[in-house]
Design a protein around this motif. Structure first.
Motif, mmCIF file in Angstrom:
data_model
loop_
_atom_site.group_PDB
_atom_site.id
_atom_site.type_symbol
_atom_site.label_atom_id
_atom_site.label_comp_id
_atom_site.label_asym_id
_atom_site.label_seq_id
_atom_site.Cartn_x
_atom_site.Cartn_y
_atom_site.Cartn_z
ATOM 1 N N GLY A 51 0.805 -1.213 0.000
ATOM 2 C CA GLY A 51 0.000 0.000 0.000
ATOM 3 C C GLY A 51 0.833 1.255 0.000
ATOM 4 N N ASN A 52 0.149 2.397 -0.037
ATOM 5 C CA ASN A 52 0.839 3.690 -0.098
ATOM 6 C C ASN A 52 1.811 3.875 1.068
ATOM 7 O OD1 ASN A 52 -0.354 4.929 -2.463
ATOM 8 N ND2 ASN A 52 -2.262 5.058 -1.310
ATOM 9 N N VAL A 53 1.402 3.433 2.246
ATOM 10 C CA VAL A 53 2.264 3.526 3.419
ATOM 11 C C VAL A 53 3.072 2.245 3.609
ATOM 12 C CG1 VAL A 53 2.296 3.779 5.935
ATOM 13 C CG2 VAL A 53 0.710 5.150 4.563
ATOM 14 N N GLY A 54 2.426 1.109 3.448
ATOM 15 C CA GLY A 54 3.046 -0.170 3.748
ATOM 16 C C GLY A 54 4.311 -0.466 2.973
ATOM 17 N N ARG A 75 0.578 -15.777 14.667
ATOM 18 C CA ARG A 75 1.087 -16.473 15.844
ATOM 19 C C ARG A 75 2.569 -16.149 16.032
ATOM 20 N NH1 ARG A 75 -2.386 -20.876 13.801
ATOM 21 N NH2 ARG A 75 -4.254 -20.884 15.119
ATOM 22 N N GLY A 76 2.960 -15.791 17.229
ATOM 23 C CA GLY A 76 4.353 -15.444 17.504
ATOM 24 C C GLY A 76 4.693 -13.998 17.238
ATOM 25 N N VAL A 77 3.709 -13.184 16.825
ATOM 26 C CA VAL A 77 3.950 -11.773 16.541
ATOM 27 C C VAL A 77 3.912 -10.961 17.829
ATOM 28 C CG1 VAL A 77 2.867 -9.723 15.498
ATOM 29 C CG2 VAL A 77 3.189 -11.812 14.146
ATOM 30 N N ASP A 78 4.842 -10.013 17.968
ATOM 31 C CA ASP A 78 4.895 -9.140 19.135
ATOM 32 C C ASP A 78 4.187 -7.809 18.904
ATOM 33 O OD1 ASP A 78 6.736 -10.840 20.722
ATOM 34 O OD2 ASP A 78 8.118 -10.367 19.092
ATOM 35 N N ALA A 79 4.263 -7.312 17.667
ATOM 36 C CA ALA A 79 3.688 -6.008 17.343
ATOM 37 C C ALA A 79 3.158 -6.061 15.909
ATOM 38 C CB ALA A 79 4.725 -4.900 17.485
ATOM 39 N N ILE A 80 2.137 -5.240 15.644
ATOM 40 C CA ILE A 80 1.548 -5.264 14.315
ATOM 41 C C ILE A 80 1.197 -3.857 13.870
ATOM 42 C CG2 ILE A 80 -0.790 -5.670 15.224
ATOM 43 C CD1 ILE A 80 -1.285 -7.433 12.718
ATOM 44 N N TYR A 81 1.479 -3.581 12.605
ATOM 45 C CA TYR A 81 0.993 -2.348 11.968
ATOM 46 C C TYR A 81 -0.247 -2.726 11.195
ATOM 47 C CZ TYR A 81 0.758 1.995 9.395
ATOM 48 O OH TYR A 81 0.339 3.191 8.886
ATOM 49 N N TRP A 82 -1.367 -2.127 11.579
ATOM 50 C CA TRP A 82 -2.643 -2.556 11.027
ATOM 51 C C TRP A 82 -3.295 -1.439 10.216
ATOM 52 C CZ3 TRP A 82 -4.908 -7.227 10.721
ATOM 53 C CH2 TRP A 82 -6.245 -7.271 10.281
ATOM 54 N N VAL A 83 -3.779 -1.822 9.032
ATOM 55 C CA VAL A 83 -4.557 -0.934 8.177
ATOM 56 C C VAL A 83 -5.888 -1.614 7.895
ATOM 57 C CG1 VAL A 83 -4.669 0.249 5.947
ATOM 58 C CG2 VAL A 83 -2.459 -0.012 7.107
ATOM 59 N N ASP A 84 -6.989 -0.892 8.099
ATOM 60 C CA ASP A 84 -8.282 -1.389 7.633
ATOM 61 C C ASP A 84 -8.356 -1.124 6.134
ATOM 62 O OD1 ASP A 84 -9.163 -2.159 10.137
ATOM 63 O OD2 ASP A 84 -10.263 -0.312 10.523
ATOM 64 N N PRO A 85 -8.219 -2.154 5.300
ATOM 65 C CA PRO A 85 -8.132 -1.891 3.868
ATOM 66 C C PRO A 85 -9.465 -1.431 3.293
ATOM 67 C CG PRO A 85 -8.208 -4.247 4.270
ATOM 68 C CD PRO A 85 -8.118 -3.585 5.615
#
Length: 292
Positions: A10-13, A63-73
């Motif tokens: 995406g534009n940011v991702g 699973r096993g993820v500590d942090a996430i950058y989330w976008v509502d697409p």
């Protein structure tokens, strides 16, 4: 730290992914289309197939993820707010079931209204759901993306922009790359905790008239902006193939923030990012179809 990134193309991702790689992180990229990840990135990232609206897929992938950058697409939809609700459910389930402790969420200026701002209402609902969890979360309340100017390249090529907003009303405009920088630094910074709002306002507030003037100067041809009626904007969206509810939600992002809205986060050194519209135009609007 295991960091997952949604919408990595995406534009940011796509900026954020490369920033994390340069920082020495091997991010996990969640995408519906793994085959579209750039080949040059594959030695430096992990990729998982996951649709952000399908909770089972998101839970399994994180699973096993500590942090996430989330976008509502945002996708073409007959019921966009229902799509946002499904994405919110997927994120909440993943956070709860996998013990993900940190979320950086790409929200928008206007989400503080909670209701009455079209598609932004879906982002507001995600903020509310995340704030109900006992995790560390930062909501990035972003201004209007420079890249939105490319949503209708033919109009830009023809030198005619349209808006339902007052032409002399300033608002925050921001480069997606600057949002990615704030997101990346926030993900990597272990000093913050709790529930936070971080506005990303770009370097200065601009009116649509100022934007048209900058485009005229940088593209070396006349670009004019015209204020049109709400009904005309809605009909244009419908004529472009947008479903009725989607057209209303897109229009609502402007009309909901039009009359007397003042962002909750004031412009400060914390919210101001460096990339100006002129620099973005010189770097991004290189396509001959737009410039000719």
């Amino acid at each position: 730290m295991r960091i997952a990134v949604t919408t990595p193309n995406g534009n940011v991702g796509h900026h954020l992914t490369r920033m994390l790689v340069r920082a020495g992180i091997r991010p996990l990229l969640l995408t519906r289309h793994p085959e579209q990840i750039a080949e040059e990135l594959l030695p430096h990232v992990d990729v998982a197939r996951a649709d952000s609206q399908k909770a089972d897929e998101v839970v399994a992938a994180t699973r096993g993820v500590d942090a996430i950058y989330w976008v509502d697409p945002s996708v073409m939809s007959d019921d966009p707010l229902a799509d946002y609700a499904r994405a919110t459910d997927a994120l909440v389930r993943a956070v709860v079931e996998n013990g993900i402790g940190r979320v950086v969420f790409q929200s928008s200026v206007g989400a503080e209204m909670r209701h009455g701002a079209g598609e932004i209402d879906g982002l507001a609902a995600t903020e509310v759901a995340l704030d109900a969890l006992d995790i560390d979360v930062t909501h990035l309340r972003c201004g209007y993306f420079f890249s939105n100017l490319l949503l209708d390249p033919e109009s830009l090529k023809a030198g005619r922009l349209t808006t339902v907003l007052p032409l002399d009303a300033p608002m925050a405009w921001v480069a997606p790359r600057d949002i990615a920088e704030v997101a990346g630094l926030t993900l990597l910074n272990r000093e913050w905790s709790g529930h936070r709002v971080q506005a990303v306002h770009g370097p200065e507030d601009l009116s649509w008239s100022q934007v048209a003037e900058i485009l005229t100067q940088e593209l070396l041809r006349d670009v004019a902006v015209e204020r049109i009626a709400d009904d005309e904007m809605r009909q244009g969206l419908l004529d472009a193939g947008m479903p009725d509810a989607m057209a209303g939600a897109v229009l609502g992002m402007s009309t909901g923030l039009r009359d007397g809205f003042v962002p909750e986060q004031k412009r400060t050194v914390v919210t101001t990012t460096p990339t100006g519209l002129r620099g973005w135009v010189r770097e991004e609007l290189t396509d001959e179809a737009v410039r000719s």
